[in-house]
Write a protein that holds these residues in place. Sequence first.
Motif, PDB file in Angstrom:
ATOM      1  N   GLU A 193       0.806  -1.209  -0.084  1.00 11.88           N
ATOM      2  CA  GLU A 193       0.008  -0.090  -0.158  1.00 11.88           C
ATOM      3  C   GLU A 193       0.867   1.252  -0.033  1.00 11.88           C
ATOM      4  O   GLU A 193       0.396   2.183  -0.489  1.00 11.88           O
ATOM      5  CB  GLU A 193      -0.981   0.119   1.348  1.00 11.88           C
ATOM      6  CG  GLU A 193      -0.609  -0.193   2.679  1.00 11.88           C
ATOM      7  CD  GLU A 193       0.173  -1.689   2.972  1.00 11.88           C
ATOM      8  OE1 GLU A 193       0.556  -1.547   4.056  1.00 11.88           O
ATOM      9  OE2 GLU A 193      -0.144  -2.382   2.033  1.00 11.88           O
ATOM     10  N   VAL A 210       0.270   3.572  -3.187  1.00  7.00           N
ATOM     11  CA  VAL A 210      -0.215   4.885  -2.963  1.00  7.00           C
ATOM     12  C   VAL A 210       0.805   6.086  -3.369  1.00  7.00           C
ATOM     13  O   VAL A 210       0.389   7.159  -3.905  1.00  7.00           O
ATOM     14  CB  VAL A 210      -0.659   5.136  -1.700  1.00  7.00           C
ATOM     15  CG1 VAL A 210      -1.275   6.582  -1.135  1.00  7.00           C
ATOM     16  CG2 VAL A 210      -1.984   4.067  -1.416  1.00  7.00           C
ATOM     17  N   LYS A 226       1.038   6.734  -6.899  1.00 10.06           N
ATOM     18  CA  LYS A 226      -0.071   7.289  -7.545  1.00 10.06           C
ATOM     19  C   LYS A 226      -0.285   8.730  -7.202  1.00 10.06           C
ATOM     20  O   LYS A 226      -0.159   9.815  -7.926  1.00 10.06           O
ATOM     21  CB  LYS A 226      -1.212   6.579  -7.192  1.00 10.06           C
ATOM     22  CG  LYS A 226      -2.565   7.292  -7.517  1.00 10.06           C
ATOM     23  CD  LYS A 226      -2.956   7.363  -8.839  1.00 10.06           C
ATOM     24  CE  LYS A 226      -4.437   7.776  -8.922  1.00 10.06           C
ATOM     25  NZ  LYS A 226      -4.787   7.833 -10.185  1.00 10.06           N
ATOM     26  N   GLN A 238       0.508   5.080 -12.427  1.00  6.49           N
ATOM     27  CA  GLN A 238      -0.609   4.271 -12.233  1.00  6.49           C
ATOM     28  C   GLN A 238      -0.154   2.894 -11.970  1.00  6.49           C
ATOM     29  O   GLN A 238       0.724   2.671 -12.645  1.00  6.49           O
ATOM     30  CB  GLN A 238      -1.727   4.568 -13.372  1.00  6.49           C
ATOM     31  CG  GLN A 238      -2.872   3.859 -13.115  1.00  6.49           C
ATOM     32  CD  GLN A 238      -3.725   4.377 -11.929  1.00  6.49           C
ATOM     33  OE1 GLN A 238      -3.982   5.742 -11.658  1.00  6.49           O
ATOM     34  NE2 GLN A 238      -4.361   3.553 -10.829  1.00  6.49           N
ATOM     35  N   LYS A 275      -6.488  -1.397  -7.404  1.00  6.75           N
ATOM     36  CA  LYS A 275      -7.804  -0.402  -7.143  1.00  6.75           C
ATOM     37  C   LYS A 275      -7.748   0.267  -5.971  1.00  6.75           C
ATOM     38  O   LYS A 275      -7.755  -0.204  -4.928  1.00  6.75           O
ATOM     39  CB  LYS A 275      -8.916  -1.415  -7.263  1.00  6.75           C
ATOM     40  CG  LYS A 275      -9.146  -2.378  -8.861  1.00  6.75           C
ATOM     41  CD  LYS A 275     -10.276  -3.298  -8.450  1.00  6.75           C
ATOM     42  CE  LYS A 275     -10.391  -3.997  -9.612  1.00  6.75           C
ATOM     43  NZ  LYS A 275      -9.373  -5.154  -9.713  1.00  6.75           N
ATOM     44  N   ILE A 276      -7.055   1.432  -5.777  1.00  7.81           N
ATOM     45  CA  ILE A 276      -6.630   2.168  -4.688  1.00  7.81           C
ATOM     46  C   ILE A 276      -7.876   2.249  -3.698  1.00  7.81           C
ATOM     47  O   ILE A 276      -7.680   2.259  -2.366  1.00  7.81           O
ATOM     48  CB  ILE A 276      -5.958   3.444  -4.910  1.00  7.81           C
ATOM     49  CG1 ILE A 276      -4.635   3.090  -5.722  1.00  7.81           C
ATOM     50  CG2 ILE A 276      -5.981   4.338  -3.756  1.00  7.81           C
ATOM     51  CD1 ILE A 276      -3.735   4.446  -5.625  1.00  7.81           C
ATOM     52  N   GLU A 277      -9.127   2.307  -4.306  1.00 15.12           N
ATOM     53  CA  GLU A 277     -10.341   2.430  -3.523  1.00 15.12           C
ATOM     54  C   GLU A 277     -10.527   1.140  -2.455  1.00 15.12           C
ATOM     55  O   GLU A 277     -11.177   1.354  -1.713  1.00 15.12           O
ATOM     56  CB  GLU A 277     -11.564   2.774  -4.415  1.00 15.12           C
ATOM     57  CG  GLU A 277     -11.996   1.834  -5.222  1.00 15.12           C
ATOM     58  CD  GLU A 277     -11.240   1.823  -6.669  1.00 15.12           C
ATOM     59  OE1 GLU A 277     -11.652   0.842  -7.430  1.00 15.12           O
ATOM     60  OE2 GLU A 277     -10.359   2.487  -6.630  1.00 15.12           O
ATOM     61  N   ASN A 278      -9.835   0.177  -2.925  1.00 14.44           N
ATOM     62  CA  ASN A 278     -10.001  -0.783  -2.335  1.00 14.44           C
ATOM     63  C   ASN A 278      -9.112  -1.225  -0.995  1.00 14.44           C
ATOM     64  O   ASN A 278      -9.318  -2.175  -0.338  1.00 14.44           O
ATOM     65  CB  ASN A 278     -10.001  -2.092  -3.043  1.00 14.44           C
ATOM     66  CG  ASN A 278     -11.347  -2.327  -3.932  1.00 14.44           C
ATOM     67  OD1 ASN A 278     -12.300  -1.732  -3.879  1.00 14.44           O
ATOM     68  ND2 ASN A 278     -11.157  -3.439  -5.038  1.00 14.44           N
TER      69      ASN A 278
END
Length: 258
Positions: A237, A241, A244, A250, A254-257
Amino acid sequence: IEMKEPLILDTTLRDGEQTPGVSLSVEQKLMIAEALDNLGVDIIEAGTAIASEGDFNSIREISKRGLNAEICSFSRIKKEDVDAAADAGADSLFMVAPSSRIHIESKFKGKLGEEDVIKLSVEAIEYAKDRGLIVEFGGEDASRADLDFIKRLYHAAIDAGAVRLTYTDTVGVLVPEKAEEVLRVLSNEFDAPVAIHCHDDFGLATANTIYGIKGGALEFHTTVNGIGERAGNASLEEVVVALKVLYGVQTKIKIENI
């Protein structure tokens, strides 16, 4: 500096399980593998097929799930390791050979040298290809090895059929400046993707990984929460992150996960 979208090999189920006190059941490994796949990890290193019945069964069950990720087994330059991974249904191997003088001398008790390592690596890679496995090849303890030997070893590996290469900081002594410099040299030297694998003994695993990508690494190795033996590995992570948000790079995660 242009940084290309890198692949991610997550080794939570292999290096991560070497965290003191951690032992995962087949069911737990399946659950983690599915979560990693949902997250978007490209390659899941699911264990070491030869290491134990539990690891063999975990790789076999994960391989049966039809995940999007490539399922990988850790392997030494030994035919029995290759056979175990192939029999378990793995897609690929992360095959490592000792590459620093201290590792070559200690692992082979002074009986074999650099040329022997190259010969054994070539034989193991060719055998793995015959068994239908994708080979990612790494020099163990590469960050303390002679770079000219690393180049010779990696050229032999590519000629034998390896499709990806890994520069490993096995004992966590790499610094960001060297990570960028060496990965630039290796990325320019080889047409195959070169990965970086970092440990966190000096708290630099995330920085070293990012600088390796700045140098041209097209793949990096991580574990969830940076778990792993000793001080752990580069954190999935943190690296994703940071790439990004701070560098605009990129990945498939799926960063939102997270």
